[in-house]
Design an enzyme around this catalytic site. Sequence first.
Site, PDB file in Angstrom:
ATOM      1  N   HIS A 491       0.796  -1.218   0.000  1.00 47.60           N
ATOM      2  CA  HIS A 491       0.000   0.000   0.000  1.00 47.60           C
ATOM      3  C   HIS A 491       0.833   1.275   0.000  1.00 47.60           C
ATOM      4  O   HIS A 491       0.320   2.371  -0.221  1.00 47.60           O
ATOM      5  CB  HIS A 491      -0.956   0.002   1.199  1.00 47.60           C
ATOM      6  CG  HIS A 491      -2.293   0.641   0.894  1.00 47.60           C
ATOM      7  ND1 HIS A 491      -2.461   1.538  -0.128  1.00 47.60           N
ATOM      8  CD2 HIS A 491      -3.507   0.505   1.474  1.00 47.60           C
ATOM      9  CE1 HIS A 491      -3.722   1.942  -0.174  1.00 47.60           C
ATOM     10  NE2 HIS A 491      -4.375   1.332   0.790  1.00 47.60           N
ATOM     11  N   ASP A 495      -2.134   2.022  -4.899  1.00 44.25           N
ATOM     12  CA  ASP A 495      -3.395   2.367  -4.240  1.00 44.25           C
ATOM     13  C   ASP A 495      -4.514   1.452  -4.743  1.00 44.25           C
ATOM     14  O   ASP A 495      -4.364   0.749  -5.737  1.00 44.25           O
ATOM     15  CB  ASP A 495      -3.749   3.843  -4.472  1.00 44.25           C
ATOM     16  CG  ASP A 495      -3.810   4.190  -5.955  1.00 44.25           C
ATOM     17  OD1 ASP A 495      -3.286   5.249  -6.320  1.00 44.25           O
ATOM     18  OD2 ASP A 495      -4.367   3.384  -6.747  1.00 44.25           O
TER      19      ASP A 495
END
Lengths: 519, 310
Positions: A491, A495
Amino acid sequence: MLARPVCLDTLLRCFVFPSSCFRNTFNRSSFNQFFPIVSSSFSHGQSIFTIPISSNNVSTIKFSFRSYSISSSRSSPVVQFKLADIGEGIREVEIIEWYVQVGDNVKQFDKICEVQSDKANVTIISRYGGTIVKLHQNISKAAKVGEPLVDIKLEHDLDVLTGTKTATIMTDDTFDSAVYKDSLANILVTPAIRQMAKELQISLNDVQGTGKDGRILKEDIIRFKSAKSTPSKFSSGIPPPSPTAVKQTSRLRPTPVPTSSSLKKASDHSVTKAKNDRNEPIQGTRKTIIQTMIQTSSIPHFTYCDEYDMTQLEKIRKQLKNQLNNKQKQKQVHSYMPFIIKACSLALCDYPILNAHIDSKCETIAYKGSHNVGIIIHTKHGSFVPNIKNVQQLSIGQITYELNRLQELAQNANLSTEDLTNGTFSLSNIGDIGGTYTVPVVLSPEVVIGALGKIFRQAVPDEDEQNSDENKEYCSSPIHSMMSVSWSADHRVIDGATMARFSNRLKFLLENPLHTLIN
Amino acid sequence: MQSILRGGNRVLISKSTNVYTNLALERYLAENIKHQPKTRLLLLWRNQPCVVVGRYQNPFAESDIKYLAEKQIDLARRYSGGGTCYHDLGNLNVTIVTTREDYNRKKNLHWIVNTLNEAFNLTLHVTDRDDIFLDTFKVTGSASRLERLYAYHHFTLLINSCLNDLRRSLKSEDQIKITSKATPSVRSSVLNLADRNNSITYEKTIALLIEKFFQWNNEKNTTNCDYIDPLLYYEQMKDFENELKSQKFLYQATPPFVYTVEHEKQPIEISVSNGIITDIKGNDSIIDKKNFLGQLFHAVYHNIQKLNKT
């Protein structure tokens, strides 16, 4: 899903979610015993969800292991300390003086004895701390290089030194000067580690430090060393799951154990005798796995899942199968995988950030030009993740050939380092074994990993049907073959939107195979 | 004080001619200087007449102890191995100290040979045993010591030594009487460099070596050359010096041996270990064993010699 002994790559850890919503034969193979079973429910109709993974699932189990085992004593090992090469082509030396006696306590770098050869006197120092158990040579005796000097009973279990068991006389200028030079560069490393690297003939430049400021730690050297050795060395293999292993993993679980196994034990209790505990030292591949596992726990993951309609692909597969003769059929064992791999590569062309590497300090995203797709292969020797290089340039037939080649090599634990390194994108086909959704763990330094679940037949409401009639009981539901897919990504770099779009693109390519074939 | 222990390519010339002081200095510098990789320390020194035996040698087998005592020639044992040599002011001692990894005897010797051959028009060559020979004559013997962090290689250079004294001092009648596993010396005929080229002097040689040393190490800073007076560092070195001077180190560090005395064709075998007589085998009437057992060999040596009658 087990680990793979590739340098600096992490363990693939999957949590299997059985869901009552999906007709899925939950395979209670031994593989499942390893992993916690967390029940969760998915709301019907929703096929897309993200599961954040907390990264503080830190193992608190202390693993100690021996890297030598001359004696079978488990309490503290006895190491045979051999005479190492002094250099200058000297094969034989004379023992001049012993500085220790049997029963003496020595520390690392303490003097053990003095030897003389051709007018050069050398003081031999101890590599280990411990108690002298036996002196092998007498004074004025000629000792050959490689012969044992002393036996030392170690004070602590070693986790420092792997590889050689010889006395630390460092070699002279015949030693590889390149390696020596590296240790002089500004690499953050303590003298003890420097020495260790020297002895193991490792260039510190090649080792990636995971300590503070990129400091090279003992674990990094160990990992590098074991990664350098080809998997064929670990022929002893990872031992089969034992009751102890299950007990240990149970401590990792955040939720209570499902009672099936414990119930079984309870019912058997009156009939059979209680089994003895068994301790097993962590060795070889598993040790690497643990190290990389600990490292990967710092990567913030998110998981994105979906279902791909494989009906069209299934049709093509059937077609191909019927057209091939028997011999060719044998080779087309995993006929979905090459197709999926190729489709992934095509999708990666549109989303190159998913084919990148990120360094541990998170300072650079290295977009990789070639799509080196790694496939997780389970063998009796353990799990390996060899990768197929340059998938973007290969045809599906070529990918099939490569895949078969790698699988064969993996089964025989013959994969080369080249096969196991430089992967950019990984896939795991757990559908082979069973299961639907998982939360795979990204294999550092990659940024994404995909896990393909089992393909099962499901009634899918036909969305195309223009049914103005509100009577839902009569809508037609053709049976489709659905494959559940779980993507995990780093992450910090990826995204949710990128992941979702990539997945959609892949979904399109798989649901409309002609587009994949055209490209 | 601290500056004396700095690393880098350096030359130090000892002002002392006391063998114990110089040996102590050599070890002190080797152990305490922060040696930098790929750099060398050159130590030049010479001694008043003395005999230096190797670490695991037997001085009785290597030299004429009586003659040494008569002529007040010092006897010393050094820390490195190898054979025995005779030092005097015509014999230059060279020590090259490096890190353990940079230890390379051959390189050092080839440097010397090339330098001297070029400058003085000689035909020196290096042998397998790391000696330097001029035709069939030995001019240099070397020895070395390797420790964990440092290593040194030292060798002698016969410039214009008194060879008669050399031969006389190193002649040992006890050699045949002693059986031991101590390092034996390999004897060779020796020659002075000045005998071949009489323009060679001690002063010229050290000047030449200093100049060429910096060139050899590609060192631009040629000022790193000092005379060192070891007496200034006496406090730091005194442990080494005392050890080197001690009878214990000199005589008792000898590996175990058996000294055979022949008294009227009857052999008496005296076993010595750690310098102490541990056993005597032989005719009781000749030798009163009680007097000798447990004694330090070198202390009763002259008495034992008296027993030697044919």
